[in-house]
Write a protein that holds these residues in place. Structure first.
Motif: not given
Ligand SMILES: Cc1ncc(COP(=O)(O)O)c(C=O)c1O
Length: 391
Positions: A70-72, A75, A102, A147, A176, A179, A201
Protein backbone atom coordinates in the motif's frame (compact mmCIF):
# COMPACT_ATOMS: atom_id res chain seq x y z
CA UNK A 1 -31.54 5.14 -7.08
CA UNK A 2 -28.96 6.95 -9.13
CA UNK A 3 -25.45 6.50 -7.76
CA UNK A 4 -22.75 9.09 -8.33
CA UNK A 5 -19.23 8.41 -7.10
CA UNK A 6 -17.29 11.59 -6.35
CA UNK A 7 -14.71 10.11 -3.98
CA UNK A 8 -11.90 8.99 -6.28
CA UNK A 9 -9.23 10.30 -3.88
CA UNK A 10 -10.44 7.67 -1.38
CA UNK A 11 -10.29 4.86 -3.91
CA UNK A 12 -11.14 4.22 -7.54
CA UNK A 13 -13.16 1.64 -9.48
CA UNK A 14 -11.15 -1.19 -11.00
CA UNK A 15 -10.43 -0.58 -14.69
CA UNK A 16 -11.94 -3.28 -16.97
CA UNK A 17 -8.49 -3.95 -18.48
CA UNK A 18 -7.11 -4.46 -14.97
CA UNK A 19 -9.92 -6.92 -14.22
CA UNK A 20 -9.05 -8.93 -17.34
CA UNK A 21 -5.32 -8.82 -16.60
CA UNK A 22 -5.65 -10.18 -13.06
CA UNK A 23 -8.29 -12.87 -13.75
CA UNK A 24 -5.82 -15.67 -14.72
CA UNK A 25 -4.07 -15.20 -11.37
CA UNK A 26 -7.29 -16.08 -9.59
CA UNK A 27 -7.54 -19.32 -11.62
CA UNK A 28 -4.69 -21.40 -13.01
CA UNK A 29 -1.74 -19.03 -12.46
CA UNK A 30 -1.46 -19.66 -8.75
CA UNK A 31 2.27 -20.41 -8.33
CA UNK A 32 4.58 -18.76 -5.85
CA UNK A 33 6.75 -16.32 -7.79
CA UNK A 34 9.78 -17.47 -5.78
CA UNK A 35 9.37 -21.10 -6.93
CA UNK A 36 11.77 -22.02 -9.68
CA UNK A 37 9.47 -24.67 -11.22
CA UNK A 38 6.91 -24.09 -13.98
CA UNK A 39 4.15 -22.96 -11.61
CA UNK A 40 6.27 -20.12 -10.28
CA UNK A 41 7.99 -19.04 -13.46
CA UNK A 42 4.93 -17.56 -15.24
CA UNK A 43 3.95 -15.70 -12.11
CA UNK A 44 7.47 -14.31 -11.63
CA UNK A 45 7.37 -13.12 -15.23
CA UNK A 46 4.05 -11.38 -14.64
CA UNK A 47 5.48 -9.54 -11.62
CA UNK A 48 8.56 -8.46 -13.54
CA UNK A 49 6.36 -7.31 -16.46
CA UNK A 50 4.33 -5.25 -13.98
CA UNK A 51 7.57 -3.77 -12.67
CA UNK A 52 8.55 -2.80 -16.23
CA UNK A 53 5.15 -1.21 -16.89
CA UNK A 54 5.22 0.70 -13.61
CA UNK A 55 8.79 1.84 -14.26
CA UNK A 56 7.85 3.00 -17.76
CA UNK A 57 5.02 5.09 -16.31
CA UNK A 58 7.26 6.88 -13.80
CA UNK A 59 10.37 6.95 -15.99
CA UNK A 60 12.48 5.06 -13.46
CA UNK A 61 14.45 1.85 -13.75
CA UNK A 62 12.52 -1.36 -12.95
CA UNK A 63 14.99 -2.30 -10.21
CA UNK A 64 14.38 1.02 -8.47
CA UNK A 65 10.85 -0.17 -7.61
CA UNK A 66 10.03 -1.95 -4.36
CA UNK A 67 6.53 -3.40 -4.40
CA UNK A 68 4.64 -3.11 -1.11
CA UNK A 69 1.10 -3.65 0.14
CA UNK A 70 0.00 0.00 0.00
CA UNK A 71 0.87 3.65 -0.04
CA UNK A 72 0.88 3.48 3.75
CA UNK A 73 3.51 0.75 3.80
CA UNK A 74 5.61 2.60 1.22
CA UNK A 75 5.57 5.76 3.36
CA UNK A 76 6.61 3.67 6.39
CA UNK A 77 9.38 2.00 4.40
CA UNK A 78 10.69 5.30 3.05
CA UNK A 79 10.79 7.15 6.35
CA UNK A 80 11.70 4.35 8.76
CA UNK A 81 14.02 2.80 6.18
CA UNK A 82 16.06 6.00 6.03
CA UNK A 83 15.76 6.80 9.74
CA UNK A 84 16.97 3.34 10.78
CA UNK A 85 19.78 3.37 8.22
CA UNK A 86 20.99 6.94 8.70
CA UNK A 87 20.04 7.50 12.34
CA UNK A 88 23.69 7.61 13.33
CA UNK A 89 24.35 10.53 10.99
CA UNK A 90 21.46 12.60 12.35
CA UNK A 91 18.12 12.37 14.07
CA UNK A 92 16.12 15.15 12.45
CA UNK A 93 13.35 14.80 9.86
CA UNK A 94 11.50 17.62 8.11
CA UNK A 95 7.96 17.03 6.92
CA UNK A 96 4.85 19.19 6.48
CA UNK A 97 1.81 19.78 8.64
CA UNK A 98 -0.54 18.53 5.92
CA UNK A 99 0.85 15.07 5.19
CA UNK A 100 -1.30 11.96 5.12
CA UNK A 101 -1.48 10.06 8.45
CA UNK A 102 0.78 7.42 6.84
CA UNK A 103 3.58 10.01 7.01
CA UNK A 104 2.52 11.99 10.09
CA UNK A 105 2.04 8.93 12.29
CA UNK A 106 5.27 7.32 11.09
CA UNK A 107 7.06 10.52 12.09
CA UNK A 108 5.28 10.55 15.44
CA UNK A 109 6.42 6.95 16.00
CA UNK A 110 9.99 7.98 15.26
CA UNK A 111 9.71 10.87 17.72
CA UNK A 112 9.15 8.19 20.34
CA UNK A 113 12.38 6.52 19.14
CA UNK A 114 14.55 9.57 19.75
CA UNK A 115 14.11 11.41 16.43
CA UNK A 116 13.19 15.08 16.14
CA UNK A 117 10.59 16.05 13.55
CA UNK A 118 9.76 19.52 12.23
CA UNK A 119 6.27 19.80 10.75
CA UNK A 120 6.58 22.84 8.50
CA UNK A 121 3.44 24.96 8.11
CA UNK A 122 1.61 25.66 4.85
CA UNK A 123 0.46 28.99 3.49
CA UNK A 124 -3.22 29.95 3.48
CA UNK A 125 -3.70 28.17 0.17
CA UNK A 126 -2.40 24.92 1.65
CA UNK A 127 0.95 24.97 -0.13
CA UNK A 128 4.27 24.08 1.53
CA UNK A 129 6.64 26.93 0.74
CA UNK A 130 10.21 25.90 -0.15
CA UNK A 131 11.57 28.68 2.09
CA UNK A 132 9.88 27.10 5.14
CA UNK A 133 11.58 23.81 4.35
CA UNK A 134 14.92 25.52 3.86
CA UNK A 135 14.55 27.24 7.24
CA UNK A 136 13.68 23.93 8.93
CA UNK A 137 16.68 21.99 7.63
CA UNK A 138 19.30 21.67 10.36
CA UNK A 139 22.79 20.19 10.59
CA UNK A 140 21.43 16.81 11.70
CA UNK A 141 18.57 16.59 9.16
CA UNK A 142 18.60 13.26 7.32
CA UNK A 143 15.31 13.38 5.41
CA UNK A 144 12.74 15.78 3.99
CA UNK A 145 9.33 14.23 3.30
CA UNK A 146 6.81 16.47 1.52
CA UNK A 147 3.85 15.13 -0.40
CA UNK A 148 3.48 15.71 -4.14
CA UNK A 149 -0.23 16.53 -3.84
CA UNK A 150 -2.56 16.74 -0.88
CA UNK A 151 -5.40 14.23 -0.61
CA UNK A 152 -7.97 16.62 0.92
CA UNK A 153 -7.42 19.85 -0.97
CA UNK A 154 -5.63 18.54 -4.05
CA UNK A 155 -2.93 21.21 -3.56
CA UNK A 156 0.16 20.45 -5.63
CA UNK A 157 3.36 21.12 -3.72
CA UNK A 158 6.54 22.59 -5.26
CA UNK A 159 8.42 19.33 -4.72
CA UNK A 160 10.92 20.09 -7.45
CA UNK A 161 12.12 23.23 -5.64
CA UNK A 162 11.98 21.50 -2.26
CA UNK A 163 13.94 18.52 -3.61
CA UNK A 164 16.52 20.84 -5.11
CA UNK A 165 17.14 22.67 -1.85
CA UNK A 166 17.23 19.36 0.08
CA UNK A 167 19.90 18.20 -2.35
CA UNK A 168 21.88 21.41 -1.90
CA UNK A 169 21.82 20.75 1.84
CA UNK A 170 22.88 17.12 1.33
CA UNK A 171 19.58 15.79 2.68
CA UNK A 172 17.50 12.95 1.18
CA UNK A 173 14.03 13.77 -0.15
CA UNK A 174 10.92 11.57 -0.07
CA UNK A 175 7.61 12.46 -1.68
CA UNK A 176 4.24 10.78 -1.20
CA UNK A 177 2.85 10.78 -4.73
CA UNK A 178 -0.17 8.58 -3.96
CA UNK A 179 -2.62 11.29 -5.06
CA UNK A 180 -0.45 12.85 -7.74
CA UNK A 181 0.24 9.68 -9.74
CA UNK A 182 -2.05 9.46 -12.74
CA UNK A 183 -3.37 13.01 -12.27
CA UNK A 184 -0.32 15.19 -12.93
CA UNK A 185 2.84 14.28 -14.85
CA UNK A 186 5.69 12.72 -12.87
CA UNK A 187 9.05 12.16 -14.47
CA UNK A 188 11.41 10.43 -12.10
CA UNK A 189 14.40 11.01 -14.37
CA UNK A 190 14.58 14.73 -13.75
CA UNK A 191 12.95 14.90 -10.35
CA UNK A 192 15.36 15.84 -7.54
CA UNK A 193 13.75 13.26 -5.26
CA UNK A 194 15.25 10.07 -3.78
CA UNK A 195 12.14 8.14 -2.73
CA UNK A 196 8.62 8.26 -4.16
CA UNK A 197 5.48 6.52 -2.85
CA UNK A 198 2.59 5.32 -5.02
CA UNK A 199 -0.48 3.15 -4.56
CA UNK A 200 -2.42 0.88 -6.94
CA UNK A 201 -5.98 1.41 -5.80
CA UNK A 202 -5.88 5.17 -6.43
CA UNK A 203 -5.17 4.61 -10.13
CA UNK A 204 -7.93 2.11 -10.99
CA UNK A 205 -5.89 -0.89 -9.86
CA UNK A 206 -6.94 -3.33 -7.14
CA UNK A 207 -6.48 -2.74 -3.43
CA UNK A 208 -3.51 -4.11 -1.50
CA UNK A 209 -0.60 -3.11 -3.72
CA UNK A 210 1.65 -0.08 -3.68
CA UNK A 211 5.26 0.71 -4.26
CA UNK A 212 8.24 2.83 -3.43
CA UNK A 213 10.74 4.09 -5.98
CA UNK A 214 14.19 4.16 -4.42
CA UNK A 215 16.94 6.03 -6.25
CA UNK A 216 19.50 3.54 -7.59
CA UNK A 217 22.35 2.78 -5.23
CA UNK A 218 20.63 4.18 -2.16
CA UNK A 219 20.91 2.20 1.03
CA UNK A 220 18.05 1.86 3.46
CA UNK A 221 16.85 -0.50 6.16
CA UNK A 222 14.05 -2.98 5.55
CA UNK A 223 10.91 -2.62 7.63
CA UNK A 224 9.37 -6.02 6.92
CA UNK A 225 11.92 -8.76 7.48
CA UNK A 226 11.48 -12.17 6.00
CA UNK A 227 12.39 -13.79 2.70
CA UNK A 228 14.50 -12.26 -0.02
CA UNK A 229 11.61 -10.84 -2.02
CA UNK A 230 12.12 -7.39 -3.52
CA UNK A 231 15.88 -7.92 -3.22
CA UNK A 232 15.67 -8.12 0.54
CA UNK A 233 13.94 -4.77 0.87
CA UNK A 234 10.50 -6.19 1.63
CA UNK A 235 9.96 -9.76 2.75
CA UNK A 236 6.73 -11.66 2.09
CA UNK A 237 5.21 -13.53 -0.85
CA UNK A 238 4.11 -10.91 -3.34
CA UNK A 239 0.47 -9.89 -3.80
CA UNK A 240 0.44 -11.11 -7.38
CA UNK A 241 -3.09 -9.94 -8.22
CA UNK A 242 -2.41 -6.51 -6.73
CA UNK A 243 0.94 -6.07 -8.48
CA UNK A 244 -0.23 -7.33 -11.87
CA UNK A 245 -3.31 -5.12 -11.59
CA UNK A 246 -1.22 -2.10 -10.69
CA UNK A 247 1.15 -2.72 -13.60
CA UNK A 248 -1.81 -2.87 -15.97
CA UNK A 249 -3.34 0.26 -14.45
CA UNK A 250 -0.11 2.18 -15.05
CA UNK A 251 0.21 0.87 -18.60
CA UNK A 252 -3.37 2.00 -19.32
CA UNK A 253 -2.55 5.41 -17.84
CA UNK A 254 0.55 5.72 -19.96
CA UNK A 255 -1.64 5.35 -23.02
CA UNK A 256 -4.51 7.62 -22.10
CA UNK A 257 -3.65 9.75 -19.07
CA UNK A 258 -3.74 13.05 -20.92
CA UNK A 259 -7.23 12.38 -22.37
CA UNK A 260 -8.54 11.12 -19.02
CA UNK A 261 -7.12 14.12 -17.17
CA UNK A 262 -8.52 16.58 -19.71
CA UNK A 263 -12.02 15.11 -19.36
CA UNK A 264 -11.85 14.92 -15.56
CA UNK A 265 -10.65 18.52 -15.36
CA UNK A 266 -13.49 19.67 -17.64
CA UNK A 267 -16.07 17.93 -15.45
CA UNK A 268 -14.50 19.16 -12.20
CA UNK A 269 -14.36 22.75 -13.46
CA UNK A 270 -17.99 22.59 -14.61
CA UNK A 271 -19.03 21.11 -11.28
CA UNK A 272 -17.10 23.70 -9.28
CA UNK A 273 -18.38 26.64 -11.32
CA UNK A 274 -21.99 25.47 -11.10
CA UNK A 275 -21.78 25.15 -7.32
CA UNK A 276 -20.28 28.62 -6.89
CA UNK A 277 -22.79 30.12 -9.35
CA UNK A 278 -25.81 28.58 -7.70
CA UNK A 279 -25.06 28.40 -3.98
CA UNK A 280 -24.12 31.47 -1.89
CA UNK A 281 -21.61 31.48 0.99
CA UNK A 282 -19.13 28.91 -0.26
CA UNK A 283 -15.41 28.96 0.48
CA UNK A 284 -12.90 27.19 -1.76
CA UNK A 285 -10.30 25.37 0.34
CA UNK A 286 -6.95 25.03 -1.38
CA UNK A 287 -5.10 26.76 -4.14
CA UNK A 288 -7.30 28.09 -6.98
CA UNK A 289 -4.96 26.71 -9.67
CA UNK A 290 -2.06 24.71 -8.17
CA UNK A 291 -4.44 21.85 -7.56
CA UNK A 292 -5.06 18.32 -8.84
CA UNK A 293 -7.37 18.40 -11.86
CA UNK A 294 -9.96 16.16 -10.22
CA UNK A 295 -10.32 17.64 -6.73
CA UNK A 296 -12.38 20.41 -5.22
CA UNK A 297 -12.77 21.03 -1.49
CA UNK A 298 -15.48 23.47 -0.45
CA UNK A 299 -16.75 24.79 2.88
CA UNK A 300 -20.51 25.18 2.79
CA UNK A 301 -20.93 27.90 5.40
CA UNK A 302 -23.66 27.43 8.03
CA UNK A 303 -23.99 23.68 7.54
CA UNK A 304 -22.20 20.73 9.06
CA UNK A 305 -20.17 18.69 6.61
CA UNK A 306 -21.24 15.39 8.17
CA UNK A 307 -24.94 16.27 7.86
CA UNK A 308 -24.41 17.29 4.25
CA UNK A 309 -22.44 14.11 3.54
CA UNK A 310 -25.13 11.86 5.01
CA UNK A 311 -27.95 13.66 3.19
CA UNK A 312 -26.05 13.35 -0.08
CA UNK A 313 -25.42 9.67 0.60
CA UNK A 314 -29.18 9.17 0.90
CA UNK A 315 -29.45 10.65 -2.60
CA UNK A 316 -26.76 8.27 -3.89
CA UNK A 317 -23.89 10.75 -3.95
CA UNK A 318 -20.57 9.60 -2.48
CA UNK A 319 -18.09 12.26 -1.38
CA UNK A 320 -15.93 12.83 1.66
CA UNK A 321 -15.61 15.11 4.67
CA UNK A 322 -12.31 15.76 6.40
CA UNK A 323 -13.92 16.43 9.73
CA UNK A 324 -14.13 13.72 12.35
CA UNK A 325 -16.79 13.34 15.00
CA UNK A 326 -15.08 13.03 18.38
CA UNK A 327 -17.19 12.72 21.51
CA UNK A 328 -20.26 14.17 19.88
CA UNK A 329 -18.64 17.36 18.62
CA UNK A 330 -17.35 17.89 15.13
CA UNK A 331 -13.66 18.58 14.79
CA UNK A 332 -12.57 20.43 11.70
CA UNK A 333 -10.00 18.78 9.45
CA UNK A 334 -6.41 19.22 10.68
CA UNK A 335 -5.44 19.99 7.07
CA UNK A 336 -7.83 22.95 6.86
CA UNK A 337 -6.77 24.09 10.34
CA UNK A 338 -3.11 24.00 9.24
CA UNK A 339 -4.09 26.33 6.38
CA UNK A 340 -5.54 28.78 8.88
CA UNK A 341 -9.10 28.26 7.64
CA UNK A 342 -12.03 29.42 9.78
CA UNK A 343 -12.77 26.55 12.19
CA UNK A 344 -16.55 27.01 12.02
CA UNK A 345 -16.65 27.22 8.22
CA UNK A 346 -14.33 24.22 8.03
CA UNK A 347 -16.88 22.04 9.77
CA UNK A 348 -18.95 22.44 6.63
CA UNK A 349 -16.17 21.26 4.33
CA UNK A 350 -16.60 18.51 1.78
CA UNK A 351 -14.15 17.06 -0.70
CA UNK A 352 -15.35 16.02 -4.12
CA UNK A 353 -12.92 14.05 -6.26
CA UNK A 354 -13.82 13.02 -9.78
CA UNK A 355 -12.42 10.29 -12.00
CA UNK A 356 -13.01 7.44 -14.40
CA UNK A 357 -16.66 6.91 -15.22
CA UNK A 358 -17.98 10.34 -14.17
CA UNK A 359 -20.25 12.06 -16.69
CA UNK A 360 -21.96 15.40 -17.31
CA UNK A 361 -25.18 13.83 -16.02
CA UNK A 362 -23.40 12.95 -12.77
CA UNK A 363 -22.30 16.56 -12.42
CA UNK A 364 -25.81 17.91 -13.11
CA UNK A 365 -27.42 15.51 -10.65
CA UNK A 366 -24.82 16.22 -7.97
CA UNK A 367 -25.10 20.01 -8.33
CA UNK A 368 -28.90 19.93 -8.10
CA UNK A 369 -28.82 17.59 -5.11
CA UNK A 370 -26.19 19.62 -3.27
CA UNK A 371 -28.09 22.86 -3.88
CA UNK A 372 -31.30 21.32 -2.50
CA UNK A 373 -29.66 19.71 0.55
CA UNK A 374 -27.69 22.84 1.45
CA UNK A 375 -30.88 24.93 1.24
CA UNK A 376 -32.72 22.44 3.47
CA UNK A 377 -29.94 22.29 6.07
CA UNK A 378 -29.45 26.05 6.10
CA UNK A 379 -33.19 26.54 6.69
CA UNK A 380 -32.76 24.57 9.94
CA UNK A 381 -29.36 25.96 10.90
CA UNK A 382 -28.94 27.99 14.12
CA UNK A 383 -25.76 29.38 12.55
CA UNK A 384 -27.78 31.02 9.77
CA UNK A 385 -30.18 32.58 12.29
CA UNK A 386 -27.23 33.92 14.33
CA UNK A 387 -25.59 35.36 11.20
CA UNK A 388 -28.90 36.95 10.06
CA UNK A 389 -29.31 38.64 13.48
CA UNK A 390 -25.75 39.95 13.34
CA UNK A 391 -26.33 41.55 9.93
C1 LIG B 1 -1.55 11.19 0.11
C2 LIG B 1 -1.80 9.78 0.56
N1 LIG B 1 -0.80 9.06 1.04
C3 LIG B 1 -0.95 7.79 1.42
C4 LIG B 1 -2.19 7.18 1.35
C5 LIG B 1 -2.33 5.75 1.79
O1 LIG B 1 -2.44 4.90 0.68
P1 LIG B 1 -3.03 3.45 0.84
O2 LIG B 1 -4.51 3.57 0.94
O3 LIG B 1 -2.59 2.71 -0.38
O4 LIG B 1 -2.43 2.88 2.08
C6 LIG B 1 -3.28 7.90 0.87
C7 LIG B 1 -4.63 7.32 0.83
O5 LIG B 1 -5.62 8.00 0.92
C8 LIG B 1 -3.08 9.24 0.45
O6 LIG B 1 -4.08 9.99 -0.02
Amino acid sequence: MRKVYLDHNATTPVHPEVRNAVAPFLFNLFGNPSSIHWAGRDVRKAIEDARQETAAFFGCQPLEIVFTSSGTESDNLAIKGIAFRKGNAGKHIVTSAVEHPAVINTCRFLEGQGFRVTYVPVNRHGIVEPESVRAAIAKDTILVSVMNANNETGCVMPIREIGRLAREAGVLMHTDAVQAAGKIPIDWKDLPVDLLTFSGHKVNGVKGAGGLIVRKGMEMAAVIHGGHQERGRRGGTENVVGIVGMGKAFSVLRENMSDEVRETRRLRDRFEKALFDRIPDLVLNGHPTDRLPNTVNISFRFVEGEALLLNLDILGIACSSGSACTSGSLEASPILMAMGADPVDSQGALRFSLGMGNTDEDVDYAVESIEAVVAKLRAMSPLVRREAKAR
